[in-house]
Design a protein around this motif. Structure first.
Motif, short mmCIF file in Angstrom:
data_model
loop_
_atom_site.label_atom_id
_atom_site.label_comp_id
_atom_site.label_asym_id
_atom_site.label_seq_id
_atom_site.Cartn_x
_atom_site.Cartn_y
_atom_site.Cartn_z
N PHE A 242 0.82 -1.22 0.00
CA PHE A 242 0.00 0.00 0.00
C PHE A 242 0.85 1.27 0.00
CE2 PHE A 242 -2.52 -3.37 1.92
CZ PHE A 242 -3.71 -3.28 1.20
N GLY A 243 2.13 1.12 -0.26
CA GLY A 243 3.01 2.29 -0.30
C GLY A 243 3.94 2.35 0.91
N TRP A 244 4.93 3.23 0.84
CA TRP A 244 5.88 3.38 1.93
C TRP A 244 5.22 4.01 3.15
CZ3 TRP A 244 10.52 1.14 1.83
CH2 TRP A 244 11.03 0.75 0.58
N PRO A 245 5.64 3.61 4.35
CA PRO A 245 5.02 4.16 5.56
C PRO A 245 5.28 5.65 5.72
CG PRO A 245 6.96 2.86 6.12
CD PRO A 245 6.70 2.62 4.67
N VAL A 246 4.35 6.30 6.35
CA VAL A 246 4.45 7.74 6.64
C VAL A 246 4.56 7.89 8.15
CG1 VAL A 246 3.26 9.96 6.57
CG2 VAL A 246 3.15 8.41 4.60
N PHE A 247 5.51 8.73 8.59
CA PHE A 247 5.79 8.88 10.02
C PHE A 247 5.28 10.22 10.54
CE2 PHE A 247 9.16 6.25 8.13
CZ PHE A 247 8.88 5.05 8.77
N ASP A 248 4.39 10.16 11.51
CA ASP A 248 3.81 11.36 12.11
C ASP A 248 3.98 11.27 13.63
OD1 ASP A 248 1.81 13.79 11.89
OD2 ASP A 248 0.97 12.45 13.43
N VAL A 249 4.48 12.35 14.24
CA VAL A 249 4.81 12.31 15.67
C VAL A 249 3.59 12.01 16.52
CG1 VAL A 249 5.67 13.65 17.63
CG2 VAL A 249 6.77 13.87 15.39
N ALA A 250 2.47 12.71 16.27
CA ALA A 250 1.26 12.50 17.08
C ALA A 250 0.75 11.06 16.94
CB ALA A 250 0.18 13.48 16.66
N ALA A 251 0.77 10.54 15.71
CA ALA A 251 0.32 9.17 15.48
C ALA A 251 1.23 8.17 16.18
CB ALA A 251 0.26 8.88 13.99
N ILE A 252 2.53 8.44 16.18
CA ILE A 252 3.49 7.54 16.83
C ILE A 252 3.29 7.54 18.34
CG2 ILE A 252 5.94 7.23 17.37
CD1 ILE A 252 6.52 8.23 14.49
N ILE A 253 3.06 8.74 18.93
CA ILE A 253 2.83 8.81 20.38
C ILE A 253 1.57 8.02 20.76
CG2 ILE A 253 2.22 10.36 22.28
CD1 ILE A 253 4.00 12.48 20.96
N SER A 254 0.50 8.20 19.99
CA SER A 254 -0.75 7.48 20.27
C SER A 254 -0.53 5.97 20.15
CB SER A 254 -1.84 7.92 19.29
OG SER A 254 -2.14 9.29 19.46
N MET A 255 0.21 5.57 19.12
CA MET A 255 0.43 4.13 18.92
C MET A 255 1.37 3.56 19.98
SD MET A 255 -0.69 1.69 17.15
CE MET A 255 -1.49 2.62 15.83
N THR A 256 2.28 4.39 20.52
CA THR A 256 3.17 3.92 21.60
C THR A 256 2.37 3.57 22.84
OG1 THR A 256 5.01 5.27 20.76
CG2 THR A 256 5.15 4.50 23.04
#
Length: 543
Positions: A242-256
């Motif tokens: 589905f394509g290369w991953p996109v990195f977003d700080v807010a999304a990463i914090i929520s997923m952590t």
């Protein structure tokens, strides 16, 4: 030498989980594990794929990818390599814990690429902290693990009920008597097959009941196998399809935060299956299990899948079948890999009606709860606050189950953590255990009316003083002839005994006067007495 010892341990089955069964039985029991969790593992890609606006073919690719990654993760977790894998009969699959966060990322316009990017980075963070997270095992005594295991079973019951009703609340036949009857028939088949004297049939009762339920459903026209032949027969999951991953700080914090919840649930499942298998689980083993969990989760986005966790329903299957071999679960992992590579087989399994899985799920999830209750029965509730720990922790675990919207107005990060009943119960049990059993300053045996009372008991020497017909009435101990038997303290008993030995007293009235403080001949005698007796005494305490 170490390798030789390991081989011998595996062959002789020194650990219950190292038992090796014939290959046929291993794959039969492994298939049972796959069927048990299949509905759960395909639910997440269905939900997330629909939220992302994917086509049916793209959702099918997501499902195949989740099966493939889940199979690989299961093999790593159960078979294990150095530093990775708990070597316990744990089935890995896509975690439900991240569904809310992933759909929130999608609704915010992030796209599936941002979901994959947040999963990848958060899982790497989880991999780094796994050894430290595993140190919490000393804070998981039976009062904590019992609560967690019980909560796992109880929180899964709505899943079983939903499956029994049909699984899709939008369907016209959702909750119909036909669906519930099919689930009830499957449940009855499990119970009847379990009752048979044949051990092999009893252990395969879940699988056989699912097959029987599916056959009945097909005869009634409920099961639909018409789409099995549609689509590709073989398909290898394409990396980054589905394509290369996109990195977003807010999304990463929520997923952590989701990863921390996932690690909590996996730790609980490791402890639960260790309790069921009656095998030793230490911090090193938990760390190895968490590392396998997080490594699988970090690699999952590469093959178009999501965070991985141990499936609680399969812990229930271990309990109900008594098959504790980790190699059985490894065989199940191989089957999942094949299903991921052969979508046509996946479509066959997908044709199993959801109500059939619901009937089996009632037994499986109930067994998990029962295992937790058995653990809680080993807890000491005398002169401590363990009753409070169990009560409050279980209540917190049930809040999101009975009221799913309870945390909707809380901050997102808080809701993500406590929306999981398992995480809520685990966090509360650990914190309350720390408060009452580790930080004991200020504790009192009588600080709560809910502190468990000591069990009623009578010393053998006290019982020997009674005769047939003696009874207790109106606060007095009476002899069979209706006369009152004086109840004295240990000190009063000693005084009376000395006077009886000296011949200074000879009748019950003399004894009563001594006990009432009326017959003390001198200050010394008075000083030896406990003072006036105001009623019946038990264990030296006045009532």
């Amino acid at each position: 030498m170490n390798a030789a010892k390991t081989t011998r341990k595996t062959i002789t089955g020194q650990r219950p989980e190292d038992e090796r069964l014939p290959i046929g039985k291993s794959f039969a029991y492994g298939l049972q594990h796959v069927l048990t969790m299949y509905g759960g593992i395909i639910a997440v890609p269905l939900i997330v794929g629909t939220a992302a606006g994917m086509s049916q073919d793209e959702i099918a690719l997501l499902i195949a990818s989740c099966l493939f990654v889940g199979g690989a993760a299961t093999i790593l977790q159960s078979y294990g390599v150095k530093f990775f894998g708990s070597q316990l009969p744990l089935v890995q699959g896509v975690s439900f814990a991240g569904v809310a966060t992933m759909t929130a990322i999608l609704s915010g316009g992030g796209g599936i690429e941002m979901v994959f990017g947040s999963v990848l980075v958060a899982s790497v963070i989880g991999l780094a902290i796994a050894p430290f997270f595993a140190k919490v095992i000393k804070f998981f005594p039976p009062v904590v693990t019992g609560v967690i295991i019980t909560t796992i079973g109880l929180t899964l019951m709505p899943v079983a009920a939903n499956w029994a009703m049909g699984g899709n609340s939008q369907a016209d036949d959702y909750g119909s008597l036909a669906n519930i009857a099919l689930a009830a028939g499957t449940l009855a088949a499990v119970l009847l097959l379990s009752k048979l004297g044949n051990a092999a049939i009893s252990r395969l009762s879940i699988l056989l009941a699912i097959v029987a339920g599916t056959v009945v459903a097909a005869l009634l026209g409920i099961a639909d196998f018409s789409n099995v032949g549609n689509g590709a027969i073989f398909a290898f999951p394409q990396p980054f399809a589905f394509g290369w991953p996109v990195f977003d700080v807010a999304a990463i914090i929520s997923m952590t935060i989701v990863i921390l919840v996932t690690m909590t649930e996996t730790t609980a499942d490791i402890l639960a299956v260790g309790e069921i298998a009656k095998t030793k689980v230490n911090s090193r083993r938990i760390a190895d299990g968490l590392r396998a969990d997080m490594l699988s989760s970090a690699l999952a986005p590469v093959f178009n899948s999501f965070t991985q966790t141990a499936f609680a329903q399969n812990v229930g299957l271990v309990a109900i079948t008594g098959v504790k071999s980790r190699f059985v679960v490894t065989a199940g992992g191989v089957i999942m890999l094949v299903l991921g590579l052969l979508p046509i087989l996946g479509r066959v399994v997908a044709a199993v009606p959801t109500p059939v899985l619901g009937g089996a799920g009632i037994v499986l999830f109930g067994t998990v709860a029962a295992s937790g209750i058995r653990t809680l029965s080993k807890v000491d509730y005398k002169d401590n606050m363990n009753m409070i720990i169990v009560a409050v922790s279980l209540a917190f675990g049930m809040i999101p189950v009975v009221s799913p919207t309870f945390y909707d107005e809380f901050p997102t990060w808080f809701g993500i953590i406590f929306h999981s009943g398992i995480s809520s119960a685990a966090i509360m049990a650990v914190l309350l255990n720390l408060l009452f059993n580790h930080l004991k300053a200020g504790n009192s045996d009588q600080q709560s009316s809910l502190v468990a009372s000591p069990p009623r008991m009578v010393r053998e020497d006290e019982l020997q003083a009674l005769q047939d017909g003696d009874y207790y009435q109106g606060g007095k101990l009476m002899a069979a002839d209706g006369t009152e038997i004086p109840v004295v303290t240990a000190q009063q008993y000693q005084i009376v005994k000395e006077k009886l030995d000296k011949g200074e007293i000879s009748c019950p009235e003399d004894i009563r006067r001594i006990c009432d403080g009326d017959a003390a001949e001198d200050p010394e005698d008075a000083g030896e007495s406990d003072g006036p007796s105001t009623g019946v005494h038990a264990a030296g305490k006045e009532h």
